[in-house]
Write a protein that holds these residues in place. Sequence first.
Motif, short mmCIF file in Angstrom:
data_model
loop_
_atom_site.label_atom_id
_atom_site.label_comp_id
_atom_site.label_asym_id
_atom_site.label_seq_id
_atom_site.Cartn_x
_atom_site.Cartn_y
_atom_site.Cartn_z
N GLY A 1 -2.00 -3.70 14.62
CA GLY A 1 -2.70 -3.03 13.52
C GLY A 1 -2.63 -1.53 13.60
N TYR A 2 -2.90 -0.97 14.77
CA TYR A 2 -2.94 0.49 14.86
C TYR A 2 -1.56 1.12 14.89
CZ TYR A 2 -7.93 0.32 15.05
OH TYR A 2 -9.24 0.11 14.71
N GLY A 3 -0.54 0.34 15.26
CA GLY A 3 0.81 0.85 15.09
C GLY A 3 1.10 1.14 13.64
N VAL A 4 0.76 0.20 12.76
CA VAL A 4 0.97 0.37 11.32
C VAL A 4 0.00 1.40 10.74
CG1 VAL A 4 0.81 -0.82 9.09
CG2 VAL A 4 1.89 -1.96 11.04
N TYR A 5 -1.23 1.37 11.22
CA TYR A 5 -2.30 2.25 10.72
C TYR A 5 -1.93 3.72 10.86
CZ TYR A 5 -7.31 3.77 10.58
OH TYR A 5 -8.53 4.35 10.29
N PHE A 6 -1.61 4.13 12.08
CA PHE A 6 -1.32 5.54 12.32
C PHE A 6 0.06 5.93 11.79
CE2 PHE A 6 -4.67 5.03 15.64
CZ PHE A 6 -5.55 5.98 15.12
N ALA B 1 -3.93 3.98 4.81
CA ALA B 1 -3.70 3.48 6.17
C ALA B 1 -4.58 2.26 6.46
CB ALA B 1 -3.99 4.59 7.18
N GLY B 2 -5.81 2.29 5.95
CA GLY B 2 -6.72 1.16 6.14
C GLY B 2 -6.21 -0.11 5.49
N TYR B 3 -5.68 0.01 4.28
CA TYR B 3 -5.12 -1.16 3.62
C TYR B 3 -3.90 -1.69 4.37
CZ TYR B 3 -8.12 -0.98 -0.51
OH TYR B 3 -9.21 -1.03 -1.34
N ALA B 4 -3.06 -0.78 4.88
CA ALA B 4 -1.91 -1.21 5.67
C ALA B 4 -2.36 -1.95 6.93
CB ALA B 4 -1.05 0.00 6.05
N LEU B 5 -3.40 -1.43 7.55
CA LEU B 5 -3.96 -2.06 8.76
C LEU B 5 -4.40 -3.49 8.49
CD1 LEU B 5 -5.36 -1.70 11.69
CD2 LEU B 5 -7.40 -1.16 10.37
N TRP B 6 -5.23 -3.69 7.46
CA TRP B 6 -5.79 -5.01 7.19
C TRP B 6 -4.76 -5.98 6.66
CZ3 TRP B 6 -9.77 -6.56 9.61
CH2 TRP B 6 -10.74 -5.66 10.01
N ALA B 7 -3.73 -5.48 5.99
CA ALA B 7 -2.66 -6.35 5.53
C ALA B 7 -1.96 -7.03 6.71
CB ALA B 7 -1.63 -5.55 4.71
N VAL B 8 -1.93 -6.34 7.84
CA VAL B 8 -1.27 -6.85 9.04
C VAL B 8 -2.20 -7.72 9.88
CG1 VAL B 8 -0.23 -6.18 11.26
CG2 VAL B 8 0.39 -4.96 9.16
N ILE B 9 -3.46 -7.30 10.01
CA ILE B 9 -4.29 -7.91 11.06
C ILE B 9 -5.36 -8.88 10.58
CG2 ILE B 9 -3.99 -5.84 12.48
CD1 ILE B 9 -7.02 -5.28 11.95
N TYR B 10 -5.58 -9.05 9.27
CA TYR B 10 -6.76 -9.80 8.87
C TYR B 10 -6.81 -11.23 9.45
CZ TYR B 10 -10.93 -11.20 6.52
OH TYR B 10 -12.21 -11.65 6.30
#
Length: 298
Positions: free
Chosen positions: A178-183, A216-225
């Motif tokens: 998640g944080y790889g995609v987030y940042f 970035a938050g939407y990218a994070l949750w798209a990966v990790i939800y």
Amino acid sequence: MSNTVKDLTAGTAGGIAQVLVGQPFDIVKVRMQTAPKGTYNGMLHCAGGILKNEGPLAFYKGTLTPLLGIGVCVSIQFGALEYAKRVFASQNLAIGRGGEGGRSLTGNQLFIAGVFAGLANGVVSGPVEHIRIRLQTQSDTNRLYNGPWDAIKKIYGQNGIAGIYKGQGVTLLREASGYGVYFLTYEKLVQWEMAKKGIRRDQIKPINSIAYGAAAGYALWAVIYPIDMIKSRMQTDGFSPATGQKYKSTLDCVRTVWRTEGAGAFVRGLTPTLIRSPFANGATFLGFEMAMRALDKL
């Protein structure tokens, strides 16, 4: 003031902003993730039930733990991220890669820096979120814990350090991916604006920091939800002696949820998360960037 101290201080500011803005949405998400199928008709049904049965302060149930813990977690995230960025920037400068004094990092470098930040953060975020979820999901009529410290003592007393770190494997998977995609998402948007307008980072408008944080938050949750849902299930498994332990392992949890509840269970509670995400993550990056600008002037 050293770079590390500034990074950690600004990260703490971002973490506190994230908790204060996002906590009410988060408790609805966790309740929907962990409740048996059919308990809630949707986000409003869940939120309405909490308000009616537990009162408005229930939306901040368990807030002390995330306020302290997530403040530390986000501080660690940004501290690790900025450290990794400086390492990559030095490498780029050494090989003559141009752009902002060698600090224009590649997408791969930003992703790796984000993974590093997520793993560093996961050591703390695992137990912090475990305690928070325990407090968020307990009923006021059948309280097992009288607060975060009581929860820590009882869980440790029953299961030792393994109990505190329950669900840690899936937590580290969630944090790293998640944080790889987030940042990566946030930093690339920042780089894009700096290059397009020929400006410094501290000249980016605060509203744009919020917008980039939201993206970035939407990218994070798209990966990790789906991973986050399994983490919540693992950390509340065996919550009550009456219910016992349902899952033997993370993989068993995935298989059991898929078999008994179907694919929809993996996105249950997604709506409050999507509503919360732009506010909480926008606040996180705004808090970090504004704190960094203030600290740079000291």
